[in-house]
Write a protein that holds these residues in place. Structure first.
Motif, PDB file in Angstrom:
ATOM      1  N   LEU A   3      -6.729   2.835  -0.922  1.00  0.00           N
ATOM      2  CA  LEU A   3      -5.629   3.693  -0.451  1.00  0.00           C
ATOM      3  C   LEU A   3      -6.043   4.674   0.346  1.00  0.00           C
ATOM      4  N   ALA A   4      -6.714   4.510   1.384  1.00  0.00           N
ATOM      5  CA  ALA A   4      -7.098   5.420   2.226  1.00  0.00           C
ATOM      6  C   ALA A   4      -7.781   4.789   3.450  1.00  0.00           C
TER       7      ALA A   4
ATOM      8  N   TYR B  20      -1.058   9.535   5.557  1.00  0.00           N
ATOM      9  CA  TYR B  20      -1.844   8.559   6.406  1.00  0.00           C
ATOM     10  C   TYR B  20      -1.031   7.742   7.389  1.00  0.00           C
TER      11      TYR B  20
ATOM     12  N   ALA C  23       0.699  -1.355   0.007  1.00  0.00           N
ATOM     13  CA  ALA C  23       0.071   0.065   0.055  1.00  0.00           C
ATOM     14  C   ALA C  23       0.771   1.128  -0.070  1.00  0.00           C
ATOM     15  N   SER C  24       2.022   1.159   0.616  1.00  0.00           N
ATOM     16  CA  SER C  24       2.888   2.206   0.787  1.00  0.00           C
ATOM     17  C   SER C  24       3.414   2.665  -0.554  1.00  0.00           C
TER      18      SER C  24
ATOM     19  N   VAL D   2       1.186   5.576   4.302  1.00  0.00           N
ATOM     20  CA  VAL D   2       0.450   5.480   3.124  1.00  0.00           C
ATOM     21  C   VAL D   2       0.580   7.074   2.839  1.00  0.00           C
ATOM     22  N   SER D   3       1.273   7.428   1.679  1.00  0.00           N
ATOM     23  CA  SER D   3       1.587   8.863   0.923  1.00  0.00           C
ATOM     24  C   SER D   3      -0.024   9.365   0.674  1.00  0.00           C
TER      25      SER D   3
ATOM     26  N   SER E 248       0.783   3.875  -3.274  1.00  0.00           N
ATOM     27  CA  SER E 248       0.221   5.163  -2.894  1.00  0.00           C
ATOM     28  C   SER E 248       1.226   6.286  -3.792  1.00  0.00           C
TER      29      SER E 248
ATOM     30  N   PRO F 269      -2.777  11.375  -0.988  1.00  0.00           N
ATOM     31  CA  PRO F 269      -2.910  11.601  -2.805  1.00  0.00           C
ATOM     32  C   PRO F 269      -2.374  13.125  -3.018  1.00  0.00           C
TER      33      PRO F 269
ATOM     34  N   ALA G  58       0.973   5.934  -7.528  1.00  0.00           N
ATOM     35  CA  ALA G  58      -0.217   6.538  -8.009  1.00  0.00           C
ATOM     36  C   ALA G  58      -0.012   8.090  -8.705  1.00  0.00           C
TER      37      ALA G  58
END
Length: 252
Positions: A132-133, A196, A18-19, A95-96, A22, A98, A25
């Protein structure tokens, strides 16, 4: 010229995909260089990163066997590509937000006098892997602190300040930003959310006694250096980054 994002990773198989995704993306909007430093993982962390690196050329995997998070970050700094324009950080379990990389890059591009940005982070407990949130209804809290996951630096800052102190187990980010403040480097607080911040059963910050010891050690080192240098009042950015830390865990 790329923005390099440094990700230390140790046994992060549950979270690191996920990291990475993110960050990926944003690959269409920005020139990315994602540096994962594996700190001797014994789970599937390396396999997951290698798979993603085969799909996305922006991802690189380096080894840093059991030297700790500060040394991993230093390894990332030592392997920046020629011409790297900015340096950001992300922890392997976070997680970065958006658009964060492009947003912070654009602000630094427009503010030549600013060398460092620190944004905010949103803590969460339940995650939606597809979006991704944080999951809808997940308990969340927006915080500010000396967290590298929220920061973007111009590379020359590391030439001025030096590297992360590898004697710290979890306080190297605190120690480093105090040294940045001490050098009178232009550090600006950005109100946008940068990452996040996942709360889970393996967070190193759950060891609150160690966290407090590390924070106090970094603070004492800074106070001793500052007293020898010129004394004086604490800068405003210090209170914003540090003096509200006791509020972070309230109601969460």
């Amino acid at each position: 010229m790329p923005v390099s994002v440094i990700i230390p990773a140790f046994n992060a198989a549950r979270f690191i995909d996920a990291s990475l995704m993110s960050l990926v993306a944003e690959r269409e909007a920005i020139d990315l260089d994602i540096i994962v430093i594996d700190d001797g993982s014994t789970d599937d962390t390396r396999r997951i990163v290698e798979r993603r690196a085969s799909e996305f050329y922006e991802i690189r995997l380096l080894q840093n066997p059991r030297k700790g998070i500060a040394a991993a970050r230093n390894t990332g700094l030592d392997n920046l590509p020629d011409g790297a324009r900015y340096v950001a950080f992300l922890d392997a379990d976070d997680v970065s937000f958006p658009g964060r990389i492009a947003r912070q890059r654009d602000r630094l591009e427009g503010e030549n006098e600013t060398d460092v940005l620190y944004g905010r982070m949103e803590m969460f407990t339940a995650f939606d892997e597809a979006a991704l949130a944080p999951q809808k209804g997940s308990r969340t809290k927006i915080i500010r602190g000396p967290y590298l996951q929220s920061a973007m630096y111009r590379p020359h800052v590391f030439d001025i300040v030096g590297r992360f102190d590898e004697t710290f187990k979890q306080g190297c980010d605190t120690d480093f930003v105090l040294r940045v403040i001490e050098k009178d480097i232009s550090l600006v607080l950005d109100d946008g959310i940068a990452a996040y911040y996942r709360r889970h059963d393996a967070n190193v910050t759950l060891d609150t006694a160690q966290m407090q010891r590390e924070f106090m050690r970094a603070s004492r080192k800074w106070a001793a250096r500052n007293k020898l240098r010129n004394g004086g009042d604490l800068p405003e950015v210090f209170s914003e980054l540090f003096l509200r830390r006791d509020e972070i865990e309230k109601d969460f």
